[in-house]
Write a protein that holds these residues in place. Structure first.
Motif, PDB file in Angstrom:
ATOM      1  N   VAL A 229      -0.078  -8.367  -1.293  1.00  0.00           N
ATOM      2  CA  VAL A 229      -1.025  -7.409  -0.721  1.00  0.00           C
ATOM      3  C   VAL A 229      -2.381  -8.075  -0.508  1.00  0.00           C
ATOM      4  CG1 VAL A 229      -2.305  -5.279  -1.135  1.00  0.00           C
ATOM      5  CG2 VAL A 229       0.137  -5.365  -1.606  1.00  0.00           C
ATOM      6  N   ALA A 230      -2.831  -8.881  -1.466  1.00  0.00           N
ATOM      7  CA  ALA A 230      -4.114  -9.567  -1.315  1.00  0.00           C
ATOM      8  C   ALA A 230      -4.097 -10.503  -0.114  1.00  0.00           C
ATOM      9  CB  ALA A 230      -4.456 -10.342  -2.585  1.00  0.00           C
ATOM     10  N   ASN A 231      -2.980 -11.191   0.102  1.00  0.00           N
ATOM     11  CA  ASN A 231      -2.868 -12.104   1.237  1.00  0.00           C
ATOM     12  C   ASN A 231      -2.766 -11.364   2.553  1.00  0.00           C
ATOM     13  OD1 ASN A 231      -2.955 -14.310  -0.411  1.00  0.00           O
ATOM     14  ND2 ASN A 231      -0.774 -14.733  -0.362  1.00  0.00           N
ATOM     15  N   GLY A 232      -2.020 -10.262   2.566  1.00  0.00           N
ATOM     16  CA  GLY A 232      -1.743  -9.571   3.812  1.00  0.00           C
ATOM     17  C   GLY A 232      -2.753  -8.517   4.192  1.00  0.00           C
ATOM     18  N   VAL A 233      -3.481  -7.965   3.227  1.00  0.00           N
ATOM     19  CA  VAL A 233      -4.418  -6.879   3.520  1.00  0.00           C
ATOM     20  C   VAL A 233      -5.816  -7.302   3.069  1.00  0.00           C
ATOM     21  CG1 VAL A 233      -4.914  -4.422   3.232  1.00  0.00           C
ATOM     22  CG2 VAL A 233      -2.545  -5.215   3.193  1.00  0.00           C
ATOM     23  N   ALA A 234      -6.081  -7.194   1.779  1.00  0.00           N
ATOM     24  CA  ALA A 234      -7.368  -7.610   1.206  1.00  0.00           C
ATOM     25  C   ALA A 234      -7.217  -7.579  -0.305  1.00  0.00           C
ATOM     26  CB  ALA A 234      -8.506  -6.685   1.646  1.00  0.00           C
ATOM     27  N   ARG A 235      -7.998  -8.367  -1.000  1.00  0.00           N
ATOM     28  CA  ARG A 235      -7.850  -8.450  -2.457  1.00  0.00           C
ATOM     29  C   ARG A 235      -8.073  -7.111  -3.146  1.00  0.00           C
ATOM     30  NH1 ARG A 235     -10.875 -13.499  -4.874  1.00  0.00           N
ATOM     31  NH2 ARG A 235      -9.549 -12.994  -6.642  1.00  0.00           N
ATOM     32  N   PRO A 236      -9.074  -6.304  -2.745  1.00  0.00           N
ATOM     33  CA  PRO A 236      -9.237  -5.014  -3.431  1.00  0.00           C
ATOM     34  C   PRO A 236      -8.065  -4.058  -3.233  1.00  0.00           C
ATOM     35  CG  PRO A 236     -11.242  -5.621  -2.271  1.00  0.00           C
ATOM     36  CD  PRO A 236     -10.179  -6.561  -1.808  1.00  0.00           C
ATOM     37  N   ALA A 237      -7.236  -4.333  -2.208  1.00  0.00           N
ATOM     38  CA  ALA A 237      -6.078  -3.463  -1.975  1.00  0.00           C
ATOM     39  C   ALA A 237      -4.961  -3.704  -2.982  1.00  0.00           C
ATOM     40  CB  ALA A 237      -5.546  -3.670  -0.554  1.00  0.00           C
ATOM     41  N   SER A 241      -2.615  -0.779  -4.523  1.00  0.00           N
ATOM     42  CA  SER A 241      -1.211  -0.781  -4.118  1.00  0.00           C
ATOM     43  C   SER A 241      -0.280  -0.770  -5.321  1.00  0.00           C
ATOM     44  CB  SER A 241      -0.933  -2.001  -3.243  1.00  0.00           C
ATOM     45  OG  SER A 241      -1.748  -1.981  -2.098  1.00  0.00           O
ATOM     46  N   ALA A 242      -0.668  -1.473  -6.395  1.00  0.00           N
ATOM     47  CA  ALA A 242       0.143  -1.455  -7.609  1.00  0.00           C
ATOM     48  C   ALA A 242       0.201  -0.047  -8.189  1.00  0.00           C
ATOM     49  CB  ALA A 242      -0.414  -2.441  -8.625  1.00  0.00           C
ATOM     50  N   PHE A 243      -0.946   0.654  -8.168  1.00  0.00           N
ATOM     51  CA  PHE A 243      -0.971   2.033  -8.651  1.00  0.00           C
ATOM     52  C   PHE A 243      -0.043   2.914  -7.815  1.00  0.00           C
ATOM     53  CE2 PHE A 243      -2.606   6.340  -8.100  1.00  0.00           C
ATOM     54  CZ  PHE A 243      -2.601   6.803  -9.410  1.00  0.00           C
ATOM     55  N   VAL A 244      -0.125   2.769  -6.489  1.00  0.00           N
ATOM     56  CA  VAL A 244       0.712   3.598  -5.607  1.00  0.00           C
ATOM     57  C   VAL A 244       2.190   3.294  -5.831  1.00  0.00           C
ATOM     58  CG1 VAL A 244       1.332   4.027  -3.195  1.00  0.00           C
ATOM     59  CG2 VAL A 244      -1.074   3.930  -3.870  1.00  0.00           C
ATOM     60  N   VAL A 266       6.049  -1.462  -0.513  1.00  0.00           N
ATOM     61  CA  VAL A 266       4.630  -1.789  -0.369  1.00  0.00           C
ATOM     62  C   VAL A 266       4.457  -3.203   0.172  1.00  0.00           C
ATOM     63  CG1 VAL A 266       2.468  -2.139  -1.612  1.00  0.00           C
ATOM     64  CG2 VAL A 266       3.899  -0.168  -2.160  1.00  0.00           C
ATOM     65  N   VAL A 267       5.233  -4.143  -0.341  1.00  0.00           N
ATOM     66  CA  VAL A 267       5.140  -5.533   0.112  1.00  0.00           C
ATOM     67  C   VAL A 267       5.497  -5.640   1.591  1.00  0.00           C
ATOM     68  CG1 VAL A 267       6.182  -7.824  -0.104  1.00  0.00           C
ATOM     69  CG2 VAL A 267       5.500  -6.568  -2.156  1.00  0.00           C
ATOM     70  N   GLU A 268       6.520  -4.913   2.017  1.00  0.00           N
ATOM     71  CA  GLU A 268       6.907  -4.931   3.433  1.00  0.00           C
ATOM     72  C   GLU A 268       5.754  -4.443   4.310  1.00  0.00           C
ATOM     73  OE1 GLU A 268      10.404  -3.217   6.429  1.00  0.00           O
ATOM     74  OE2 GLU A 268      10.309  -2.555   4.338  1.00  0.00           O
ATOM     75  N   MET A 269       5.080  -3.384   3.871  1.00  0.00           N
ATOM     76  CA  MET A 269       3.919  -2.891   4.622  1.00  0.00           C
ATOM     77  C   MET A 269       2.819  -3.945   4.680  1.00  0.00           C
ATOM     78  SD  MET A 269       3.332   1.073   3.480  1.00  0.00           S
ATOM     79  CE  MET A 269       1.807   1.100   4.440  1.00  0.00           C
ATOM     80  N   ALA A 270       2.546  -4.586   3.530  1.00  0.00           N
ATOM     81  CA  ALA A 270       1.463  -5.569   3.467  1.00  0.00           C
ATOM     82  C   ALA A 270       1.725  -6.758   4.379  1.00  0.00           C
ATOM     83  CB  ALA A 270       1.281  -6.041   2.027  1.00  0.00           C
ATOM     84  N   GLY A 272       3.250  -6.869   7.127  1.00  0.00           N
ATOM     85  CA  GLY A 272       3.076  -6.549   8.533  1.00  0.00           C
ATOM     86  C   GLY A 272       1.720  -6.024   8.883  1.00  0.00           C
ATOM     87  N   TRP A 273       0.834  -5.919   7.869  1.00  0.00           N
ATOM     88  CA  TRP A 273      -0.451  -5.258   8.092  1.00  0.00           C
ATOM     89  C   TRP A 273      -1.346  -5.990   9.066  1.00  0.00           C
ATOM     90  CZ3 TRP A 273      -1.884  -0.525   7.330  1.00  0.00           C
ATOM     91  CH2 TRP A 273      -3.236  -0.189   7.316  1.00  0.00           C
ATOM     92  N   GLU A 274      -1.383  -7.331   8.993  1.00  0.00           N
ATOM     93  CA  GLU A 274      -2.277  -8.098   9.860  1.00  0.00           C
ATOM     94  C   GLU A 274      -1.929  -7.948  11.341  1.00  0.00           C
ATOM     95  OE1 GLU A 274      -3.177 -11.790   6.786  1.00  0.00           O
ATOM     96  OE2 GLU A 274      -1.709 -11.986   8.389  1.00  0.00           O
ATOM     97  N   HIS A 275      -0.667  -7.617  11.623  1.00  0.00           N
ATOM     98  CA  HIS A 275      -0.217  -7.562  13.015  1.00  0.00           C
ATOM     99  C   HIS A 275      -0.114  -6.138  13.533  1.00  0.00           C
ATOM    100  CE1 HIS A 275       0.614 -11.797  12.598  1.00  0.00           C
ATOM    101  NE2 HIS A 275       1.310 -11.540  11.514  1.00  0.00           N
ATOM    102  N   ARG A 276      -0.677  -5.177  12.788  1.00  0.00           N
ATOM    103  CA  ARG A 276      -0.545  -3.781  13.208  1.00  0.00           C
ATOM    104  C   ARG A 276      -1.316  -3.509  14.502  1.00  0.00           C
ATOM    105  NH1 ARG A 276      -4.761  -4.227   9.976  1.00  0.00           N
ATOM    106  NH2 ARG A 276      -6.538  -2.794  10.093  1.00  0.00           N
TER     107      ARG A 276
END
Length: 276
Positions: A229-237, A241-244, A266-270, A272-276
Motif C-alpha cells: 500500500v505504501a508503494n502503490g498509494v502513499a505511506r500514510p495509507a 488499509s491494515a485497519f480496514v 486491499v493489496v490488489e486495489m493498491a 492498481g491505484w497509480e493507474h486509476r
C-alpha cells in the motif's frame, strides 16, 4: 565567499507516466519537488526558482514559467536566469529519486577556469549540475527562440564543464511507473528500522491482552500489506488499509482465510491505484 542560487526544473509533460505530475510523486515521505528544494537549501542555495506552474504553494520558492510552456529544459533554464543573481547556480531536475545525495556532490567550489560541473555516471548528467551564472547567461544569449526545444549540449557544449563521477544510484530518476515503484521500495528499505521478528514480543503481548490465539496476528502478511500500500498509494495509507483489512476480515468471520482474503483484496486495489 561564492554565492549560490538554484534552478529546479519541474514543468515537464510526464509523458511516460500518463501525464502525471512527476515532481509531486511521494518518495520516502516527501514529494520529489519538496525533496529537491530541501536538497538545494541544505547546499546553501539562497534563492530557489522552480520552473513550473505553481505545484505546491507551501514551498518557499519563486515560480517562473517558460513561454510557451513545455519548451524543454534549456528553455526552462533560460526563463529562470533573469530571476537568479548569485555567482553560481545549481540546475537540478525535480524527478531525481534521491536529490540530497546528488546535490551534495555539487557543494564544492568550482575549479579555477571551469564554467561549471555536473555529475557523470558514464554519461554527462547536465541536469544535475552547478554552473557559473554569468557563463550560463552568455551561452543562453546565443540561442534562438529562448532555447525552445534546444538540447542541453547546445547550451553547455561550448563551456568548460568538469565531470564529477557518480554512481547511477545517485543519479537515478523517476521516468516511469516502474521507476517510481523502485524508488519507493528503496526509500522504505532505507527507513525501515525494525525487522519483522522484532515484533514477536509485541504480537504475543497483544494476543495475551485480547485473548487471541497463536497465529491470529499474521505479522508477515500485515507487513507485506503495509509495504504494497505504501508503494502503490502513499505511506500514510498503510496503517489505514491494515485497519480496514482487519475490519473486513472480522465482519467476514475472522478466520485466517478471511484475513488472507481481505488483505489480498486491499493489496490488489493498491497495486492498481497509480493507474486509476
Amino acid at each position: 565567499m561564492v554565492s549560490v542560487d538554484a534552478i529546479l526544473l519541474a514543468g515537464g509533460r510526464g509523458s511516460r507516466v500518463d501525464g502525471a505530475v512527476k515532481p509531486l510523486f511521494e518518495v520516502g515521505g516527501s514529494t520529489l519537488l519538496a525533496a529537491a528544494v530541501d536538497a538545494v537549501r541544505a547546499a546553501e542555495a539562497r534563492r530557489v526558482v522552480v520552473v513550473a506552474p505553481v505545484l505546491d504553494a507551501s514551498l518557499d520558492v519563486e515560480w517562473v514559467r517558460e513561454d510557451p510552456p513545455f519548451g524543454g529544459p534549456v528553455a526552462a533554464v533560460v526563463a529562470a536566469l533573469s530571476t537568479v543573481d548569485a555567482d553560481d547556480v545549481y540546475v537540478v531536475a525535480c524527478d531525481l529519486a534521491a536529490p540530497a545525495a546528488a546535490v551534495r556532490r555539487l557543494t564544492d567550489p568550482l575549479p579555477p577556469g571551469a564554467d561549471g560541473a555536473c555529475l557523470d555516471d558514464g554519461r554527462r548528467q547536465w541536469l544535475i549540475g552547478r554552473y557559473r551564472t554569468a557563463a550560463l547567461r552568455a551561452a543562453a544569449s546565443g540561442l534562438a527562440d529562448g532555447g525552445r526545444d534546444a538540447s542541453m549540449r547546445a547550451l553547455l557544449g561550448a563551456l568548460v564543464i568538469t565531470p564529477l563521477a557518480a554512481s547511477d544510484t545517485v543519479t537515478r530518476d523517476v521516468d516511469t511507473w516502474d521507476d517510481l515503484r523502485r524508488a519507493r521500495g528503496g526509500a522504505m528499505t532505507e527507513n525501515r528500522t525494525l525487522p519483522s521478528e522484532a515484533l514477536n514480543d509485541w504480537s504475543a503481548a497483544l494476543a495475551e491482552r485480547f485473548g487471541l490465539a497463536e497465529g491470529d496476528i499474521p505479522i508477515s502478511l500485515v507487513l507485506d500489506l503495509a509495504r504494497d500500500v505504501a508503494n502503490g498509494v502513499a505511506r500514510p495509507a498503510a496503517p489505514l488499509s491494515a485497519f480496514v483489512a482487519g475490519l473486513v476480515a472480522g465482519r467476514a468471520g475472522g478466520s485466517p482465510a478471511d484475513t488472507e482474503a481481505a488483505v489480498a483484496a486491499v493489496v490488489e486495489m493498491a497495486r492498481g491505484w497509480e493507474h486509476r
